[in-house]
Design a protein around this motif. Structure first.
Motif, PDB file in Angstrom:
ATOM      1  N   ASN A  13     -11.828  14.500 -27.649  1.00  0.00           N
ATOM      2  CA  ASN A  13     -12.133  15.375 -26.576  1.00  0.00           C
ATOM      3  C   ASN A  13     -12.718  16.586 -26.857  1.00  0.00           C
ATOM      4  OD1 ASN A  13      -9.424  15.421 -25.473  1.00  0.00           O
ATOM      5  ND2 ASN A  13      -8.296  16.187 -26.777  1.00  0.00           N
ATOM      6  N   ASP A  14     -13.832  16.789 -27.854  1.00  0.00           N
ATOM      7  CA  ASP A  14     -14.598  17.762 -28.220  1.00  0.00           C
ATOM      8  C   ASP A  14     -16.385  17.458 -27.575  1.00  0.00           C
ATOM      9  OD1 ASP A  14     -12.771  19.368 -29.695  1.00  0.00           O
ATOM     10  OD2 ASP A  14     -13.539  18.836 -31.499  1.00  0.00           O
ATOM     11  N   ILE A  15     -16.319  15.541 -28.055  1.00  0.00           N
ATOM     12  CA  ILE A  15     -17.872  15.690 -27.317  1.00  0.00           C
ATOM     13  C   ILE A  15     -17.405  14.708 -26.103  1.00  0.00           C
ATOM     14  CG2 ILE A  15     -18.539  12.902 -26.973  1.00  0.00           C
ATOM     15  CD1 ILE A  15     -17.678  12.721 -29.887  1.00  0.00           C
ATOM     16  N   TRP A  16     -16.472  14.554 -25.162  1.00  0.00           N
ATOM     17  CA  TRP A  16     -16.089  14.364 -23.742  1.00  0.00           C
ATOM     18  C   TRP A  16     -17.005  15.954 -23.281  1.00  0.00           C
ATOM     19  CZ3 TRP A  16     -14.898  10.099 -21.108  1.00  0.00           C
ATOM     20  CH2 TRP A  16     -15.241   9.875 -20.039  1.00  0.00           C
ATOM     21  N   ARG A  17     -16.226  17.014 -23.864  1.00  0.00           N
ATOM     22  CA  ARG A  17     -16.905  18.303 -23.334  1.00  0.00           C
ATOM     23  C   ARG A  17     -17.750  19.305 -23.209  1.00  0.00           C
ATOM     24  NH1 ARG A  17     -11.700  19.836 -25.732  1.00  0.00           N
ATOM     25  NH2 ARG A  17      -9.882  20.811 -24.080  1.00  0.00           N
ATOM     26  N   ALA A  18     -18.284  18.333 -24.299  1.00  0.00           N
ATOM     27  CA  ALA A  18     -19.959  18.527 -25.018  1.00  0.00           C
ATOM     28  C   ALA A  18     -21.397  18.299 -23.620  1.00  0.00           C
ATOM     29  CB  ALA A  18     -20.128  18.333 -25.761  1.00  0.00           C
ATOM     30  N   SER A  19     -20.695  16.479 -23.555  1.00  0.00           N
ATOM     31  CA  SER A  19     -21.638  15.961 -22.669  1.00  0.00           C
ATOM     32  C   SER A  19     -21.231  16.046 -21.538  1.00  0.00           C
ATOM     33  CB  SER A  19     -21.496  13.977 -23.510  1.00  0.00           C
ATOM     34  OG  SER A  19     -21.272  14.527 -25.131  1.00  0.00           O
ATOM     35  N   SER A  20     -20.473  17.176 -21.125  1.00  0.00           N
ATOM     36  CA  SER A  20     -20.701  17.031 -19.291  1.00  0.00           C
ATOM     37  C   SER A  20     -21.440  17.472 -18.270  1.00  0.00           C
ATOM     38  CB  SER A  20     -18.901  17.182 -19.213  1.00  0.00           C
ATOM     39  OG  SER A  20     -18.788  18.140 -18.044  1.00  0.00           O
ATOM     40  N   PRO A  21     -21.949  16.421 -17.884  1.00  0.00           N
ATOM     41  CA  PRO A  21     -23.436  17.645 -17.375  1.00  0.00           C
ATOM     42  C   PRO A  21     -22.711  18.891 -16.360  1.00  0.00           C
ATOM     43  CG  PRO A  21     -23.354  15.148 -17.312  1.00  0.00           C
ATOM     44  CD  PRO A  21     -21.828  15.538 -17.198  1.00  0.00           C
ATOM     45  N   GLN A  22     -21.750  18.515 -15.723  1.00  0.00           N
ATOM     46  CA  GLN A  22     -21.251  19.866 -14.713  1.00  0.00           C
ATOM     47  C   GLN A  22     -20.855  20.584 -15.697  1.00  0.00           C
ATOM     48  OE1 GLN A  22     -19.272  16.437 -14.642  1.00  0.00           O
ATOM     49  NE2 GLN A  22     -21.291  15.760 -13.198  1.00  0.00           N
ATOM     50  N   GLY A  23     -20.400  20.824 -17.252  1.00  0.00           N
ATOM     51  CA  GLY A  23     -20.116  22.277 -18.000  1.00  0.00           C
ATOM     52  C   GLY A  23     -19.142  21.622 -18.404  1.00  0.00           C
ATOM     53  N   PRO A  24     -18.603  21.763 -19.679  1.00  0.00           N
ATOM     54  CA  PRO A  24     -17.590  22.107 -20.630  1.00  0.00           C
ATOM     55  C   PRO A  24     -16.237  22.289 -19.714  1.00  0.00           C
ATOM     56  CG  PRO A  24     -18.513  23.834 -21.700  1.00  0.00           C
ATOM     57  CD  PRO A  24     -19.241  23.510 -20.494  1.00  0.00           C
ATOM     58  N   HIS A  25     -15.636  23.171 -18.868  1.00  0.00           N
ATOM     59  CA  HIS A  25     -14.267  23.021 -18.270  1.00  0.00           C
ATOM     60  C   HIS A  25     -14.699  22.367 -16.690  1.00  0.00           C
ATOM     61  CE1 HIS A  25     -14.450  26.197 -21.348  1.00  0.00           C
ATOM     62  NE2 HIS A  25     -15.365  26.660 -21.312  1.00  0.00           N
ATOM     63  N   ALA A  26     -15.993  21.802 -16.797  1.00  0.00           N
ATOM     64  CA  ALA A  26     -15.142  21.089 -15.348  1.00  0.00           C
ATOM     65  C   ALA A  26     -15.585  19.535 -15.344  1.00  0.00           C
ATOM     66  CB  ALA A  26     -17.297  22.183 -14.552  1.00  0.00           C
ATOM     67  N   VAL A  27     -14.813  19.208 -16.118  1.00  0.00           N
ATOM     68  CA  VAL A  27     -14.454  17.443 -17.021  1.00  0.00           C
ATOM     69  C   VAL A  27     -13.636  17.481 -16.702  1.00  0.00           C
ATOM     70  CG1 VAL A  27     -14.695  18.717 -18.712  1.00  0.00           C
ATOM     71  CG2 VAL A  27     -15.365  16.058 -18.490  1.00  0.00           C
ATOM     72  N   SER A  28     -13.414  15.886 -16.368  1.00  0.00           N
ATOM     73  CA  SER A  28     -12.256  15.394 -15.266  1.00  0.00           C
ATOM     74  C   SER A  28     -11.537  14.141 -16.801  1.00  0.00           C
ATOM     75  CB  SER A  28     -12.031  15.018 -14.283  1.00  0.00           C
ATOM     76  OG  SER A  28     -10.722  14.287 -14.104  1.00  0.00           O
ATOM     77  N   ARG A  29     -10.703  14.113 -17.171  1.00  0.00           N
ATOM     78  CA  ARG A  29     -10.682  13.485 -18.663  1.00  0.00           C
ATOM     79  C   ARG A  29      -9.156  12.774 -18.343  1.00  0.00           C
ATOM     80  NH1 ARG A  29      -8.575  16.855 -23.520  1.00  0.00           N
ATOM     81  NH2 ARG A  29      -7.356  18.255 -21.930  1.00  0.00           N
ATOM     82  N   GLY A  30      -9.536  11.853 -17.238  1.00  0.00           N
ATOM     83  CA  GLY A  30      -8.467  11.047 -16.561  1.00  0.00           C
ATOM     84  C   GLY A  30      -8.482  10.009 -17.321  1.00  0.00           C
ATOM     85  N   LEU A  31      -9.624   9.194 -17.588  1.00  0.00           N
ATOM     86  CA  LEU A  31     -10.144   7.929 -17.701  1.00  0.00           C
ATOM     87  C   LEU A  31      -9.980   7.660 -19.904  1.00  0.00           C
ATOM     88  CD1 LEU A  31     -11.394   5.155 -17.842  1.00  0.00           C
ATOM     89  CD2 LEU A  31     -13.780   5.861 -17.998  1.00  0.00           C
ATOM     90  N   LEU A  32     -10.834   9.048 -19.785  1.00  0.00           N
ATOM     91  CA  LEU A  32     -10.278   9.243 -21.890  1.00  0.00           C
ATOM     92  C   LEU A  32      -8.514   9.473 -21.760  1.00  0.00           C
ATOM     93  CD1 LEU A  32     -11.575  10.253 -24.000  1.00  0.00           C
ATOM     94  CD2 LEU A  32     -11.794  12.607 -24.169  1.00  0.00           C
ATOM     95  N   ASN A  33      -8.106   9.977 -20.500  1.00  0.00           N
ATOM     96  CA  ASN A  33      -6.399  10.154 -21.928  1.00  0.00           C
ATOM     97  C   ASN A  33      -6.190   8.906 -21.064  1.00  0.00           C
ATOM     98  OD1 ASN A  33      -7.504  12.500 -21.624  1.00  0.00           O
ATOM     99  ND2 ASN A  33      -6.146  13.744 -20.174  1.00  0.00           N
ATOM    100  N   GLY A  34      -6.392   8.136 -20.251  1.00  0.00           N
ATOM    101  CA  GLY A  34      -5.355   7.001 -20.132  1.00  0.00           C
ATOM    102  C   GLY A  34      -6.100   5.931 -21.007  1.00  0.00           C
ATOM    103  N   TRP A  35      -7.400   5.432 -21.858  1.00  0.00           N
ATOM    104  CA  TRP A  35      -7.429   4.725 -22.261  1.00  0.00           C
ATOM    105  C   TRP A  35      -6.877   5.813 -23.522  1.00  0.00           C
ATOM    106  CZ3 TRP A  35     -10.615   7.097 -26.924  1.00  0.00           C
ATOM    107  CH2 TRP A  35     -10.403   6.181 -27.763  1.00  0.00           C
TER     108      TRP A  35
END
Length: 347
Positions: free
Chosen positions: A191-213
């Motif tokens: 989750n931390d990596i996904w937020r930090a790596s989001s080009p749109q910003g840490p609060h404008a990221v969808s984690r659907g693929l991450l959560n589904g996996w």
């Protein structure tokens, strides 16, 4: 020898002064000239990447700032997951062969005319053992490469969002192999990596693929563990030397073994879904970090994942000119036509 007339030291010159005092007096008598300007070293032309210049592409996929974007590990993972899918299909076919043989045994117990021998059961077991060995070797390779790749993601994420992670880079690799905590530590790190790596910003990221996996992976692990434990216990009971069941007990054990194999086949199907989602996840987060590397680090806030800041990546505030752009002159105050104003305030 007479003493110096200035410092009373031994006079060494014809003017009655020592060498030190004579030199000092000569300097005082020389006319003072204009002050010399300090030498300015020659200015070198600005390097690419400065204000107003595009940044040069770094070699070997290593952009400025210590971010490692080499695709060797991610490409290896994609290839390994691509091999794991046919291995899982082979494992599913082998398990279904055992399921079919046990079904024939159950029909024979019920009095149906079915031709089943012990060799059929041994052949099905050998096929499943072969498929399990192939899949186990691929699993070991995936686990090693995955841990190294996941730690690299964590190191890159630290550059993107310094000091905004809950676990160190060591946990990024070790949490996968630590019992109990491997059920939630890796997900929090992801989750931390996904937020930090989001080009749109840490609060404008969808984690659907991450959560589904992650959900698919945990369900596959749990179902496979439960099915494996039940199968090994019942198989050990049936193959024991003191096993002498009644016809009804034998039928009940064969039915239980038949249902356990069906449950294990379901777990293999979930593993196949988890492998597909993991392959997509590797491609997605690799692309995210490549895009994120071109942006400045996140600005630290009061909390890592609190309310979104207006400029998460240090971008200029709305209305201000970017670095290197000329500033627009202020609008002059209204006045009479032809009236002149001093350039810097009142004269």
């Amino acid at each position: 020898m007479y003493p110096c007339g200035n410092c009373r030291a031994a006079a060494v010159g014809p003017d009655g002064r020592c060498a030190a005092c004579g030199t000092y007096q000569q300097q005082l008598q020389q006319p003072t000239g204009p002050p010399q300007q300090p030498s300015v070293p020659p200015q070198s032309p600005p390097m690419p990447g400065g204000y107003g210049y595009p940044a040069a592409a770094p070699p070997m996929g290593m952009p400025t700032g210590g971010v490692d974007l080499r695709r060797g590990l991610s490409t290896t993972l994609v290839a390994l997951f691509g091999l794991a899918l046919p291995a899982l299909i082979f494992l599913l076919v082998a398990r279904s062969g055992q399921y079919s043989v046990i079904g024939d045994m159950l029909d024979a117990v019920e009095g149906k005319s079915v031709s089943i021998t012990e060799d059929d059961l041994n052949d099905a077991d050998d096929m499943f053992t072969t498929a399990q060995v192939i899949y186990s070797l691929l699993t070991v390779a995936i686990a090693v490469v995955w841990a190294i790749w996941f730690r690299r993601l964590r190191l890159n994420a630290e550059v993107f969002a310094p000091g905004q992670h809950r676990f160190s880079s060591g946990w990024a690799a070790g949490s996968w192999f630590t019992p109990v905590v491997n059920l939630w530590f890796p997900k929090q790190i992801a989750n931390d990596i996904w937020r930090a790596s989001s080009p749109q910003g840490p609060h404008a990221v969808s984690r659907g693929l991450l959560n589904g996996w992650w959900v698919t992976w945990i369900v596959a692990l749990v179902t496979n563990a439960v099915g494996g434990i039940r199968y090994n216990l019942l198989r050990g009971k049936v193959e024991g030397d003191d096993y002498n069941p009644s016809p009804s007990e034998a039928k009940s054990d064969i039915e239980s073994l038949h249902s356990i194999l069906a449950f294990d086949m379901f777990a293999i199907v979930i593993f196949m879904a988890a492998a597909v989602l993991a392959l997509l996840l590797v491609r997605q987060i690799t692309a995210m970090q490549e895009q994120r590397a071109s942006l400045p680090p996140q600005m630290a806030g009061p909390a890592p994942y609190g309310m979104p800041s207006p400029n998460p990546y240090g971008s200029p505030a709305p209305g201000s000119a970017p670095y290197g752009a000329p500033q627009m002159p202020p609008t002059p105050p209204p006045g009479q036509p032809g009236q002149q104003y001093p350039p810097y305030g009142q004269g």
